[in-house]
Enzyme design. Structure first.
Site, PDB file in Angstrom:
ATOM      1  CG  HIS A 201      -7.680  -3.746  -2.219  1.00 14.92           C
ATOM      2  ND1 HIS A 201      -8.500  -3.582  -3.063  1.00 14.92           N
ATOM      3  CD2 HIS A 201      -6.428  -3.150  -1.431  1.00 14.92           C
ATOM      4  CE1 HIS A 201      -8.410  -1.996  -2.152  1.00 14.92           C
ATOM      5  NE2 HIS A 201      -7.005  -1.736  -1.765  1.00 14.92           N
TER       6      HIS A 201
ATOM      7  CG  ASN B 106      -1.105   8.773   2.534  1.00 14.30           C
ATOM      8  OD1 ASN B 106      -1.498   8.494   1.779  1.00 14.30           O
ATOM      9  ND2 ASN B 106      -0.219  10.167   2.119  1.00 14.30           N
TER      10      ASN B 106
ATOM     11  N   GLY C 235       5.062  10.285  -8.051  1.00 21.32           N
ATOM     12  CA  GLY C 235       5.615   9.748  -8.919  1.00 21.32           C
ATOM     13  C   GLY C 235       6.333   9.007  -8.233  1.00 21.32           C
TER      14      GLY C 235
ATOM     15  CB  THR D 109      -6.431 -16.859   1.489  1.00 20.59           C
ATOM     16  OG1 THR D 109      -6.685 -15.993   0.284  1.00 20.59           O
ATOM     17  CG2 THR D 109      -6.987 -18.129   1.794  1.00 20.59           C
TER      18      THR D 109
ATOM     19  CG  ASP E  26       8.414  11.279  -5.497  1.00 24.95           C
ATOM     20  OD1 ASP E  26       8.213  10.541  -4.837  1.00 24.95           O
ATOM     21  OD2 ASP E  26       9.208  12.674  -6.130  1.00 24.95           O
TER      22      ASP E  26
ATOM     23  CG  HIS F 284      -1.395   5.403  -0.270  1.00 28.09           C
ATOM     24  ND1 HIS F 284      -1.257   6.046   0.592  1.00 28.09           N
ATOM     25  CD2 HIS F 284      -1.391   4.759  -0.352  1.00 28.09           C
ATOM     26  CE1 HIS F 284      -2.977   5.834   0.421  1.00 28.09           C
ATOM     27  NE2 HIS F 284      -3.614   4.528  -0.163  1.00 28.09           N
ATOM     28  CG  ASP F 285       6.380   7.004  -3.145  1.00 27.48           C
ATOM     29  OD1 ASP F 285       7.113   9.202  -2.229  1.00 27.48           O
ATOM     30  OD2 ASP F 285       7.522   5.901  -3.485  1.00 27.48           O
TER      31      ASP F 285
ATOM     32  CG  ASP G 244      -5.109 -16.069  -2.775  1.00 31.92           C
ATOM     33  OD1 ASP G 244      -5.432 -15.028  -2.743  1.00 31.92           O
ATOM     34  OD2 ASP G 244      -4.825 -17.175  -1.772  1.00 31.92           O
TER      35      ASP G 244
ATOM     36  NE  ARG H 295      -3.503   2.468   2.681  1.00 36.63           N
ATOM     37  CZ  ARG H 295      -4.059   2.875   3.540  1.00 36.63           C
ATOM     38  NH1 ARG H 295      -2.943   2.725   4.657  1.00 36.63           N
ATOM     39  NH2 ARG H 295      -4.799   3.736   3.588  1.00 36.63           N
TER      40      ARG H 295
END
Length: 283
Positions: free
Chosen positions: A149, A51, A32, A206, A34, A26-27, A211, A22
């Site tokens: 997810h 965040n 971009g 799971t 970075d 979010h980065d 998977d 995640r």
């Protein structure tokens, strides 16, 4: 060194793979890939409400400290984050994918840039398509990367819009695309007066394994977010959901392609950035 750091930390805390995956998303979606999400300070990306629930920062910083000992000023925090996310997926049972290195760390991190560039869990498919397209990602990439997810967890507030609270504080399901039994389980886990710190696994089957169960969950109407369920209900994406739910190898192959595109969004090189000595502050 990054892989060993990720494996050691994930062995002690099984929630870390989901957090690292995640974190890189979010980065990369803001400024971009970075490392801008790693910077601390007032009004930085980390301070935006979207965040504040991010985790995995200590793993990236630990890898950075180790690398600075053996090869100082050589490996950027942006590279470490991309590698850590890749290794987190592999640790959780997912495919090994290639990651090119050479990213520079950005010097800009603004909370005001987060919301316009981040998917909200209540987004329609059209809203997600528009955002992903602006990053050079296709509709297939959208369906594939949503498969992240299959691991990780979410706070109750992230899917509260699928329920309605009455005057007595009781929750009622108002989203017909959600399985009723699954919805009842969510209500038990997340009653209206629940602490904001309570989390629910993204994948109820799971949760710790990377998977294709996420896509099978969509067929069972057990997508946690509205933005998940729409992938099954919309004809533009349902065929790909069907393919991935029946063929994990196909999902893994496409994951490698889409993840590669994700971690190369807006990469900074040469004088566009720097190699930070610490991931939490610019040099």
């Amino acid at each position: 060194m990054v892989r060993n750091t990720v494996r050691s930390a994930s062995t002690l805390d099984s929630t870390l793979p989901g957090k690292l995956l995640r974190l890189v998303f979010h980065d990369c979606m803001v400024e971009g890939c970075d490392g801008s999400v790693l910077l601390e300070g007032n009004m930085t990306e980390r301070n935006d409400p979207a965040n504040t629930s991010l985790g995995g920062f200590s793993v990236v910083e630990s890898a950075k400290e180790l690398l600075e000992l053996f090869c100082p000023a050589t490996v950027s925090c942006a590279d470490i984050l991309a590698l850590a996310a890749r290794d987190a997926v592999e640790f959780a049972g997912g495919p090994h994918v290639r990651v090119l290195t050479g990213r520079k760390d950005g010097r800009v991190s603004l909370a005001s840039n987060v919301r316009p560039n981040m998917v909200d869990t209540s987004f329609t498919l059209d809203e997600m398509i528009k955002l992903f397209s602006s990053k050079g990602l296709s509709l297939d990439d959208l369906v594939t990367l949503s498969g992240a997810h299959t691991i990780g967890s979410a706070h109750c507030s992230a899917f509260r819009d699928r329920f309605q609270e009455d005057s007595k504080g009781n929750l009622t399901l108002i989203d017909s695309s959600l399985d009723k039994i699954f919805a009842d389980e969510l209500i038990k886990r997340c009653p209206a007066d629940v602490s904001s710190s309570i989390t629910v696994n993204n994948d109820p089957e799971t949760s710790m394994l990377f998977d294709n169960q996420y896509y099978r969950n969509l067929f069972s109407h057990k997508g946690l977010f509205q933005s998940d369920s729409v992938l099954f209900s919309d004809g533009r994406t349902r065929e790909k959901v069907d393919e991935f739910s029946n063929n994990q190898e196909s999902f893994f192959q496409k994951w490698g392609e889409s993840f590669f595109k994700l971690i190369n969004i807006g990469v900074k090189t040469e004088n566009e950035g720097e190699i930070r000595r610490s991931c939490t502050s610019i040099n």
